[in-house]
Design a protein around this motif. Sequence first.
Motif, mmCIF file in Angstrom:
data_model
loop_
_atom_site.group_PDB
_atom_site.id
_atom_site.type_symbol
_atom_site.label_atom_id
_atom_site.label_comp_id
_atom_site.label_asym_id
_atom_site.label_seq_id
_atom_site.Cartn_x
_atom_site.Cartn_y
_atom_site.Cartn_z
ATOM 1 N N UNK A 334 -6.273 -1.719 -1.757
ATOM 2 C CA UNK A 334 -6.882 -1.521 -0.437
ATOM 3 C C UNK A 334 -7.298 -0.062 -0.360
ATOM 4 N N UNK A 335 -8.419 0.214 0.242
ATOM 5 C CA UNK A 335 -8.931 1.584 0.328
ATOM 6 C C UNK A 335 -8.950 2.250 -1.048
ATOM 7 N N UNK A 336 -9.299 1.486 -2.093
ATOM 8 C CA UNK A 336 -9.411 2.053 -3.450
ATOM 9 C C UNK A 336 -8.102 2.539 -4.058
ATOM 10 N N UNK A 337 -6.977 2.040 -3.559
ATOM 11 C CA UNK A 337 -5.672 2.388 -4.137
ATOM 12 C C UNK A 337 -4.830 1.118 -4.191
ATOM 13 N N UNK A 338 -3.806 1.088 -5.034
ATOM 14 C CA UNK A 338 -2.906 -0.063 -5.001
ATOM 15 C C UNK A 338 -2.236 -0.167 -3.627
ATOM 16 N N UNK A 339 -2.023 -1.376 -3.161
ATOM 17 C CA UNK A 339 -1.333 -1.573 -1.877
ATOM 18 C C UNK A 339 0.123 -1.115 -2.032
ATOM 19 N N UNK A 340 0.612 -0.376 -1.048
ATOM 20 C CA UNK A 340 1.995 0.126 -1.083
ATOM 21 C C UNK A 340 2.906 -0.856 -0.346
ATOM 22 N N UNK A 341 3.815 -1.449 -1.082
ATOM 23 C CA UNK A 341 4.646 -2.511 -0.518
ATOM 24 C C UNK A 341 6.109 -2.218 -0.807
#
Lengths: 511, 511
Positions: A334-341
Amino acid sequence: MKKNALSITRADDFAGWYQQVIAEADMAEESGVRGSMIMRPWGYGIWERVQYLMDQRIKASGHENCYFPLFIPLSYFSKEAEHVDGFAKEMAVVTHHRLIKGEDGGLVVDPEAKLEEPLVVRPTSETVIGTAFARWVQSWRDLPVMINQWANVVRWEMRTRMFLRTTEFLWQEGHTAHATKAEAMEETLSALEMYRAFSEEVLAMPVIAGEKPENERFPGADATYSIEAMMQDGKALQAGTSHFLGQTFSKAQNIRYQDKDGEFQFAYTTSWGTSTRMIGGVIMTHGDDDGMRVPPLIAPYQVVIVPMLRDKPEDEEVLDYCKALAKDIAKLRAFDEPVRVKVDVTGAKTQTKRWSWIKKGAPVILEIGPRDMADNKVAMIRRDALYQDSGKLDTKFLAKAEFIPEIPALLSDIQTNLHSEARERMDGNVKKGVEYWSDVERFYAPKKKHPGWLEVQWCKATGEELKSIEERLKKLKLTFRNVPVDAAAADGTCIFTGKPAVERIIIGKAY
Amino acid sequence: MKKNALSITRADDFAGWYQQVIAEADMAEESGVRGSMIMRPWGYGIWERVQYLMDQRIKASGHENCYFPLFIPLSYFSKEAEHVDGFAKEMAVVTHHRLIKGEDGGLVVDPEAKLEEPLVVRPTSETVIGTAFARWVQSWRDLPVMINQWANVVRWEMRTRMFLRTTEFLWQEGHTAHATKAEAMEETLSALEMYRAFSEEVLAMPVIAGEKPENERFPGADATYSIEAMMQDGKALQAGTSHFLGQTFSKAQNIRYQDKDGEFQFAYTTSWGTSTRMIGGVIMTHGDDDGMRVPPLIAPYQVVIVPMLRDKPEDEEVLDYCKALAKDIAKLRAFDEPVRVKVDVTGAKTQTKRWSWIKKGAPVILEIGPRDMADNKVAMIRRDALYQDSGKLDTKFLAKAEFIPEIPALLSDIQTNLHSEARERMDGNVKKGVEYWSDVERFYAPKKKHPGWLEVQWCKATGEELKSIEERLKKLKLTFRNVPVDAAAADGTCIFTGKPAVERIIIGKAY
């Protein structure tokens, strides 16, 4: 009736609410050291995101990071004080360099270890960076110099408030030197525009970018620009400043270069900064009566998974299921970065964990129990749309396989939604077209809560005339914020003096 | 005869060479502030890479970042000093909070603005973090607490040296609290192993990880571990430490928790740190007589493109070609990240630019002139293999289309090569099997240059016996480095006392 997570609401006590959000979201706490706070992981994690994303913009616009000393010899400031009126003097001063055992066994400052020259803990770095620039710049070929520093700075504030005004705070300070006035002015405005865009796009915090009037300039600056954000109590927060320093500092610090004709010229310099204060702005822009709401771009975790654990054997299976789910989500971008979960594996009750993430403001919260697992579903809470119209928590039960690929779009939607909500509020609270001073007095009548700002026409007074206007504003607890860069041209009379107006300027209460 | 880029060689004057590398590589410079340096973009860029990559490892092992105050009240240290012998006392102390105009018009410290309690500029944060831990930890459920901080710290050093020992430096400090001794010890060793692996894999700097003898422990620690790197002059550089603090600090700071039976217990704490000192280690591990050589993983730019510009119309075309080349290279990935590439567009002569990047130690340098462009070739210099056997610069002319996809493998090869070279040198310079003290004296005979280290067997002396051994070592300017975690078991006699040996320990000269 709907009951919110915080005991203090924005409407009842905005200042108390602000403190409660910070405490309940575990963002920061008082440290026991005068005016200094401890930034806890959730608060510091937001700052790390701000740093990471702003650093990219700073570098992309041609600046390089450096690091300059924390301590600045007193004599550097003496030199500056000669050139600069209104130079602030509330600073922490190091005078000794050793402790010894005192008579009672405790430690005391060793009187023998007095420094020859006191050292000031940097309040800002113009003096020490300018001194370096004077060494680095010899010829027109050495210009421009465009650097930035991420650092801690100290200002001895009497009344402090977490994030907004602390004795020590973290910031970035850009410093540049240029051959021409036009280039330096372009840099000043380009930093301002970078801050404006960052604030709107990343912090989802609408701002007005503009020039400060003379009385609000950085001491020594020829022009100071700011971005001003509107908090939910209608007050302004200056969230970033950019200064055109002209040749004031280059003359004080001898930043000279030989031009193409071999003549010596003083450089033109700029400086610009934003700080952890921005986080205070984000809280007061997006927080609600259930706590913090963090825009997805700066959320340390964008999706938090809460396994419903019951101290039963099937817990293990639920945990495994959640971890596998997290792995799948972490593969998304998302937003050109891996999603932080994150999976919240702590042992607290599901309800406690759910509400702790709501209060922290994680954008998306997923609850997973044995039943959801069996049905291949997730129970999803969207932090920016927490309740149904009925006042019930709006938990959506969604098919996992369909929901997962939607996460990037969902995060993007939350980011946009927070921004639009704040933008609408701000636009609705900047009143234009006020023509008389008496209207100003009425608008800011003492009983009125959260009145917002006025955009008024004025004569761009300076000197004594400006001082008397300042006094009038001060009686209503108002200050000039800035002259918006995109304001319409003046076409009326100055509401303060009745003279023909020169420009339009924002006034309001401020932090 | 081959002529190197630096005027001082390692063999002639290692200390002078070190200073010259830093200056010629534009890494750092003296600031004019006692003991503090300015980190310039190339030096600070390396530190940013170190931060970025180590931060990932710190977070992956379950730690979260926080930020604690720079200023620590004097009373905090008094409490610690009661519990800790050998507590260091050379610290910067803030005693005043205001400047005023002096009689001569300059600024002086305002005697009226004396602080009630002096504030110490943090030399390390055990006291202030421990005080927070005491608030955070109430029950066994609150443990472990595992945090890390990136910060500046200050120690009043008498003799300073850029990167190696400066009054102010940048570092990370990990602090953890655990319910059991075993868990805290595991954490201590896991931080040590993280440092060892980081140093070898990222900095390409071989180290020996091991435990310090009693006399080299951090004041208050039950055990101190270090990684020791060997510089090219055979001296040791302690590049990171990890401390098992037992209950010393938790008792001083009252970090207590209720265990599952409701009993109050003191927690066990650890702390561990690495700093900008590591960059000094990287310089003295990889630098050569042509300047710095930066391992690709921490190089701010991995590939630098130098367009050959001649102030002629075709310059534009060459520049465009280089920018397109950079764009293609930036699409590649090495070490799981995009390749970092820069076009040097400055107006200096090609030769000047080439040598400036050689001295900076950019891993791969590409020169592009009109002829290379016409032939679709690149002229490639590999910084770790600069010369042909003949002594000529080893510039390789390669077909662009074939070379580009090879870049990730090339960078990886340079990383490995720098590590192997350093590893071989270190392995060859740790002499084992010395049995008599007289051999030690011979090994470190005054005229011998760069003798390296000895691994000797000893009785693990403590107290007075250890002190007298320390004295003997000191006469040869030697110190104990550490007891390698992977050393063979002892099987002989102590070279100092003749008693049965308990373990093997490294001795050497050190920074």
